[in-house]
Design a protein around this motif. Structure first.
Motif, short mmCIF file in Angstrom:
data_model
loop_
_atom_site.label_atom_id
_atom_site.label_comp_id
_atom_site.label_asym_id
_atom_site.label_seq_id
_atom_site.Cartn_x
_atom_site.Cartn_y
_atom_site.Cartn_z
N ARG A 97 0.84 -1.19 0.00
CA ARG A 97 0.00 0.00 0.00
C ARG A 97 0.88 1.25 0.00
N LEU A 98 1.01 1.88 -1.14
CA LEU A 98 1.80 3.10 -1.27
C LEU A 98 0.85 4.28 -1.32
N VAL A 99 1.02 5.25 -0.41
CA VAL A 99 0.05 6.35 -0.29
C VAL A 99 0.75 7.69 -0.12
N ASP A 100 -0.01 8.75 -0.41
CA ASP A 100 0.36 10.10 0.02
C ASP A 100 -0.45 10.37 1.29
N VAL A 101 0.19 10.96 2.29
CA VAL A 101 -0.45 11.19 3.59
C VAL A 101 -0.54 12.69 3.85
N GLN A 102 -1.72 13.15 4.26
CA GLN A 102 -1.90 14.53 4.70
C GLN A 102 -2.59 14.52 6.05
N ILE A 103 -1.99 15.19 7.02
CA ILE A 103 -2.57 15.25 8.36
C ILE A 103 -2.79 16.73 8.70
N SER A 104 -4.01 17.04 9.11
CA SER A 104 -4.39 18.44 9.38
C SER A 104 -5.00 18.56 10.76
N PRO A 105 -4.72 19.65 11.48
CA PRO A 105 -5.35 19.88 12.78
C PRO A 105 -6.82 20.30 12.59
N VAL A 106 -7.65 20.03 13.58
CA VAL A 106 -9.04 20.50 13.58
C VAL A 106 -9.06 21.80 14.35
N PRO A 107 -9.34 22.92 13.67
CA PRO A 107 -9.20 24.24 14.32
C PRO A 107 -9.99 24.39 15.62
N GLU A 108 -11.20 23.87 15.64
CA GLU A 108 -12.06 24.06 16.82
C GLU A 108 -11.79 23.02 17.91
N SER A 109 -10.98 22.02 17.58
CA SER A 109 -10.70 20.95 18.55
C SER A 109 -9.20 20.68 18.57
N PRO A 110 -8.44 21.33 19.43
CA PRO A 110 -6.98 21.22 19.43
C PRO A 110 -6.47 19.82 19.76
N HIS A 111 -7.34 18.96 20.26
CA HIS A 111 -6.90 17.61 20.60
C HIS A 111 -7.24 16.60 19.53
N LEU A 112 -7.68 17.08 18.34
CA LEU A 112 -8.04 16.18 17.24
C LEU A 112 -7.29 16.57 15.97
#
Length: 375
Positions: A97-112
């Motif tokens: 499984r070869l993938v591109d990964v993007q991880i983004s913060p949830v602005p209204e929920s700093p712990h997600l």
């Protein structure tokens, strides 16, 4: 008034509905990697239900030491989106499984944070599959040339050798007989290639692919694969293939025979036949705006040693083979037949797991009446 109605409609949509409609795998994770949400695409990608995934941690479903874990930590620490390309999320259970990964913060929920995966292998496989169709077309042209430019002169050479044999000595007869035998051998090879020059449209209709595979399995187990174990993983709800039954039998019998020969005498040898319906994959047709819909996937998998890495890019080219006595035309013919059906074929190989997967069009009344593929 319209603007107000649209705003009210948007407010009524739950965020999980939006995430669930996204075709890419999406995970919502906590600061310590705990998974709190997985959309349907993620369930399919990780081959687990959302309820199972939400009881796990991110580190439980990615390979040990995966850069995804470092990216997640960076997002929570610095509060901005990060991306990384060509990340291998393959595991023994999921395969490559070869993938591109993007991880983004949830602005209204700093712990997600939201993890989005874009699988790259499908585009690469489709590109390889179209290349294989090009290889089939090249051997088609070569077959026509050979049949016209080689076979006729060979007949003359053989006739001349037979005339010489009438008045030849015993020693010379051995030479004339050698000439005849070699011309016969070359003619037999050209005869095998002549099938590639047949450009007549194939007769197609609804074909039950499971009946085709069952026939292939019985033939194999009665002969060349009687020492091997077979496993079937079929989707019973699969619609008919738009194809030619005899040619499809030829394709999958060839693939199963190759799998059996790759396994050899290994007592743990196994061939797995799989069918599945894959949504959402359409292929662009070069030179037009058409899109081919090829939802039916039929796979032949073996646990042999795998295809040598140096010949994988040329596997469906003519005269490429790993067999001592092979002609290298079997897989070229497979690529031609699948291409004639409007489909594509590709190979994913590594030690103990080689999979040949054919993507084929589904039968519809429109396709049968007009002779065109479902678009």
């Amino acid at each position: 008034m319209v603007q107000v109605e649209r705003s009210a409609e948007l407010q009524s949509i739950d965020a999980t509905q939006v995430l669930g409609a996204i075709p890419n795998p999406i995970l919502v994770i906590g600061r310590h990697g705990e998974i709190s949400y997985a959309n349907p695409a993620a369930e399919q990608f990780f081959a687990s239900g959302a309820s199972v995934l939400c009881r796990q941690n991110l580190r439980d479903i990615v390979p040990f030491g995966s850069p995804v874990l470092q990216l997640a930590n960076q997002v929570f620490r610095e509060r901005y989106s990060v991306s990384e390309y060509d990340v291998d999320l393959g595991t023994p259970r999921l395969g490559e499984r070869l993938v591109d990964v993007q991880i983004s913060p949830v602005p209204e929920s700093p712990h997600l944070a939201i993890v989005r995966l874009d699988e790259r292998s499908m585009a690469a496989k489709i590109d390889r599959a179209l290349t294989y169709r090009g290889a089939a077309r090249s051997v088609t042209g070569m077959a026509a040339v050979l049949a016209h430019e080689v076979k006729n002169p060979l007949s003359g050479i053989r006739g001349a050798a037979q005339l010489l044999e009438l008045n030849a000595t015993q020693a010379d007869r051995e030479l004339t007989r050698l000439i005849c035998d070699e011309t016969d051998r070359i003619c037999a090879l050209v005869d095998r290639m002549e099938v590639f020059s047949d450009k007549r449209p194939i007769e197609r209709g609804p074909v039950n692919i499971h009946q085709v595979l069952e026939h292939v399995r019985k033939v194999a187990q009665a002969g060349f694969a009687k020492h091997l174990r077979f496993a079937e993983r079929y989707d019973p709800s699969l619609p008919p293939v738009f194809g030619n039954r005899d040619q499809l039998v030829q394709v999958f019998l060839n693939l199963v025979k190759n799998a059996a020969e790759a396994i050899g005498d290994d007592p743990s040898g196994e061939i797995v036949l799989t069918t599945a319906y894959r949504h959402g994959v359409r292929l662009a047709v070069r030179g037009s705006k058409d899109r081919l819909h090829l939802p039916l996937e039929v796979s032949v998998q073996d646990n042999g040693p795998g295809v040598p890495e140096d010949i994988r890019p040329y596997l469906f080219d003519p005269f490429v083979t790993t067999k001592v006595a092979g002609s290298g035309l079997g897989l070229a013919l497979v690529a031609k037949i699948i291409g004639d059906h409007g489909g594509v074929i590709e190979c994913d190989s590594r030690p103990r797991r080689t999979v040949f997967s054919a993507r084929l069009p589904v039968h519809t009344p429109t396709a049968e009446d007009s002779g065109e593929l479902d678009e």
